[in-house]
Design a protein around this motif. Structure first.
Motif, PDB file in Angstrom:
ATOM      1  N   ALA A  82       2.804   8.428  10.897  1.00  0.00           N
ATOM      2  CA  ALA A  82       1.923   8.094   9.770  1.00  0.00           C
ATOM      3  C   ALA A  82       2.305   7.969   8.618  1.00  0.00           C
ATOM      4  O   ALA A  82       2.015   7.024   7.509  1.00  0.00           O
ATOM      5  CB  ALA A  82       0.660   9.274  10.047  1.00  0.00           C
ATOM      6  N   GLY A  83       3.590   8.557   8.183  1.00  0.00           N
ATOM      7  CA  GLY A  83       4.141   8.332   7.066  1.00  0.00           C
ATOM      8  C   GLY A  83       5.087   6.967   7.000  1.00  0.00           C
ATOM      9  O   GLY A  83       4.990   6.504   5.807  1.00  0.00           O
ATOM     10  N   SER A  84       5.424   6.518   8.063  1.00  0.00           N
ATOM     11  CA  SER A  84       6.020   5.261   8.082  1.00  0.00           C
ATOM     12  C   SER A  84       5.025   4.248   7.828  1.00  0.00           C
ATOM     13  O   SER A  84       5.303   3.449   7.049  1.00  0.00           O
ATOM     14  CB  SER A  84       6.760   4.803   9.347  1.00  0.00           C
ATOM     15  N   LEU A  85       3.810   4.424   8.350  1.00  0.00           N
ATOM     16  CA  LEU A  85       2.682   3.290   8.171  1.00  0.00           C
ATOM     17  C   LEU A  85       2.310   3.335   6.997  1.00  0.00           C
ATOM     18  O   LEU A  85       2.030   2.405   6.336  1.00  0.00           O
ATOM     19  CB  LEU A  85       1.631   3.714   9.224  1.00  0.00           C
ATOM     20  N   ARG A  86       2.120   4.659   6.395  1.00  0.00           N
ATOM     21  CA  ARG A  86       1.823   4.703   5.058  1.00  0.00           C
ATOM     22  C   ARG A  86       2.688   4.144   4.140  1.00  0.00           C
ATOM     23  O   ARG A  86       2.478   3.216   3.145  1.00  0.00           O
ATOM     24  CB  ARG A  86       1.350   6.207   4.582  1.00  0.00           C
ATOM     25  N   ALA A  87       4.069   4.513   4.408  1.00  0.00           N
ATOM     26  CA  ALA A  87       5.121   3.479   3.349  1.00  0.00           C
ATOM     27  C   ALA A  87       5.115   1.969   3.348  1.00  0.00           C
ATOM     28  O   ALA A  87       4.882   1.273   2.401  1.00  0.00           O
ATOM     29  CB  ALA A  87       6.433   3.950   3.941  1.00  0.00           C
ATOM     30  N   GLY A  88       4.658   1.693   4.756  1.00  0.00           N
ATOM     31  CA  GLY A  88       4.621   0.025   4.710  1.00  0.00           C
ATOM     32  C   GLY A  88       3.336  -0.276   4.238  1.00  0.00           C
ATOM     33  O   GLY A  88       3.437  -1.547   3.566  1.00  0.00           O
ATOM     34  N   LEU A  89       2.415   0.189   4.361  1.00  0.00           N
ATOM     35  CA  LEU A  89       0.961  -0.380   3.643  1.00  0.00           C
ATOM     36  C   LEU A  89       1.247  -0.272   2.149  1.00  0.00           C
ATOM     37  O   LEU A  89       0.669  -1.233   1.640  1.00  0.00           O
ATOM     38  CB  LEU A  89      -0.090   0.542   4.211  1.00  0.00           C
ATOM     39  N   LEU A  90       1.667   0.841   1.802  1.00  0.00           N
ATOM     40  CA  LEU A  90       1.649   0.878   0.337  1.00  0.00           C
ATOM     41  C   LEU A  90       2.549  -0.267  -0.398  1.00  0.00           C
ATOM     42  O   LEU A  90       2.269  -0.860  -1.429  1.00  0.00           O
ATOM     43  CB  LEU A  90       2.181   2.432  -0.253  1.00  0.00           C
ATOM     44  N   ALA A  91       3.649  -0.526   0.307  1.00  0.00           N
ATOM     45  CA  ALA A  91       4.727  -1.440  -0.012  1.00  0.00           C
ATOM     46  C   ALA A  91       4.092  -2.873   0.087  1.00  0.00           C
ATOM     47  O   ALA A  91       4.550  -3.854  -0.627  1.00  0.00           O
ATOM     48  CB  ALA A  91       6.041  -1.392   0.745  1.00  0.00           C
ATOM     49  N   ALA A  92       3.315  -3.118   0.789  1.00  0.00           N
ATOM     50  CA  ALA A  92       2.528  -4.393   1.202  1.00  0.00           C
ATOM     51  C   ALA A  92       1.838  -4.655  -0.170  1.00  0.00           C
ATOM     52  O   ALA A  92       1.101  -5.665  -0.277  1.00  0.00           O
ATOM     53  CB  ALA A  92       1.798  -4.435   2.387  1.00  0.00           C
ATOM     54  N   GLY A  93       1.394  -3.839  -0.900  1.00  0.00           N
ATOM     55  CA  GLY A  93       0.760  -4.022  -2.047  1.00  0.00           C
ATOM     56  C   GLY A  93      -0.575  -4.623  -2.107  1.00  0.00           C
ATOM     57  O   GLY A  93      -1.422  -4.088  -1.532  1.00  0.00           O
ATOM     58  N   GLU A  94      -0.895  -5.641  -2.840  1.00  0.00           N
ATOM     59  CA  GLU A  94      -2.020  -6.410  -2.811  1.00  0.00           C
ATOM     60  C   GLU A  94      -2.237  -7.505  -1.653  1.00  0.00           C
ATOM     61  O   GLU A  94      -2.829  -8.250  -1.872  1.00  0.00           O
ATOM     62  CB  GLU A  94      -2.411  -6.882  -4.121  1.00  0.00           C
ATOM     63  N   ALA A  95      -1.547  -7.274  -0.621  1.00  0.00           N
ATOM     64  CA  ALA A  95      -1.465  -8.351   0.398  1.00  0.00           C
ATOM     65  C   ALA A  95      -3.357  -8.283   0.801  1.00  0.00           C
ATOM     66  O   ALA A  95      -3.773  -7.328   0.821  1.00  0.00           O
ATOM     67  CB  ALA A  95      -0.720  -7.762   1.737  1.00  0.00           C
ATOM     68  N   GLU A  96      -3.454  -9.709   1.199  1.00  0.00           N
ATOM     69  CA  GLU A  96      -4.879  -9.616   1.815  1.00  0.00           C
ATOM     70  C   GLU A  96      -4.976  -9.247   3.228  1.00  0.00           C
ATOM     71  O   GLU A  96      -5.906  -8.755   3.407  1.00  0.00           O
ATOM     72  CB  GLU A  96      -5.058 -11.282   1.685  1.00  0.00           C
ATOM     73  N   ALA A  97      -3.929  -9.234   4.015  1.00  0.00           N
ATOM     74  CA  ALA A  97      -4.054  -8.596   5.299  1.00  0.00           C
ATOM     75  C   ALA A  97      -2.581  -8.038   5.688  1.00  0.00           C
ATOM     76  O   ALA A  97      -1.594  -8.679   5.249  1.00  0.00           O
ATOM     77  CB  ALA A  97      -4.559  -9.649   6.408  1.00  0.00           C
TER      78      ALA A  97
END
Length: 194
Positions: A82-97
């Protein structure tokens, strides 16, 4: 090790590769399969499948440079997926998907990624690849689904409960495009190679 945030990038691929790979004996992301490091193979699959940019979430292991990818450090990699997924999603910023995959599934094909991206373009907010009717990776989250997912992440379960709760989850048949076999041990990697 570089860190980066993608502000606006269409479809962003995220490779989860932060774990220590204890059952594997360490170094799983840099283990070789068919002459290629697992991390490079995962990145290549996302790029070939239509991701505009790719992030690799790392933590326990310095994987070195990864072509066509930005490395994202998860200092809390011990807390679980979950922590790794969170880090990746946050780093994706304003990605559309965001298309998420695991570093230890080298038989996932780029066509599976492409089918998820096509499902998103057709209106899916959350899409998951299925193989012979079984859910697996990769998984796609639209920008609005990422906002819904982030507060639910904890422990080592990743997005499993979130996906189970979504009435709008789109299952995308990826049978025949590859296989979602996990490589948790060196022996499992050897079996895939033979």
């Amino acid at each position: 090790m570089s860190r980066g945030e993608v502000e606006t990038a269409g479809v962003v691929g995220v490779v989860l590769a932060a774990g220590a790979g204890t059952r594997f004996g360490g170094g799983k992301a840099v283990a070789r399969f068919q002459g290629e490091r697992l991390v490079d193979r995962a990145v290549g699959t996302l790029v070939a499948g239509g991701c505009d940019r790719v992030l690799v979430v790392v933590g326990a292991l310095d994987v070195g440079a990864v072509r066509h990818a930005i490395l994202v450090l998860n200092p809390e990699w011990r807390s679980g997926m979950a922590g790794s997924l969170r880090a990746g999603l946050l780093a994706a910023g304003e990605a559309e998907a965001v298309v998420v995959t695991l570093v230890d599934q080298p038989l996932i094909g780029s066509e599976a990624v492409r089918r998820l991206v096509d499902a998103w373009r057709d209106g899916a907010r959350v899409a998951v690849a299925t193989y012979d009717g079984q859910r697996a990776h990769p998984v796609l989250f639209s920008r609005t689904a990422v906002a819904d997912l982030l507060p639910t992440l904890s422990g080592d379960a990743g997005a499993r409960e979130f996906l189970a709760s979504r009435a709008d989850l789109v299952s995308v048949d990826c049978t025949g495009t590859g296989r979602p076999d996990d490589v948790d041990t060196v022996e499992a990697l050897r079996r895939l190679s033979s």
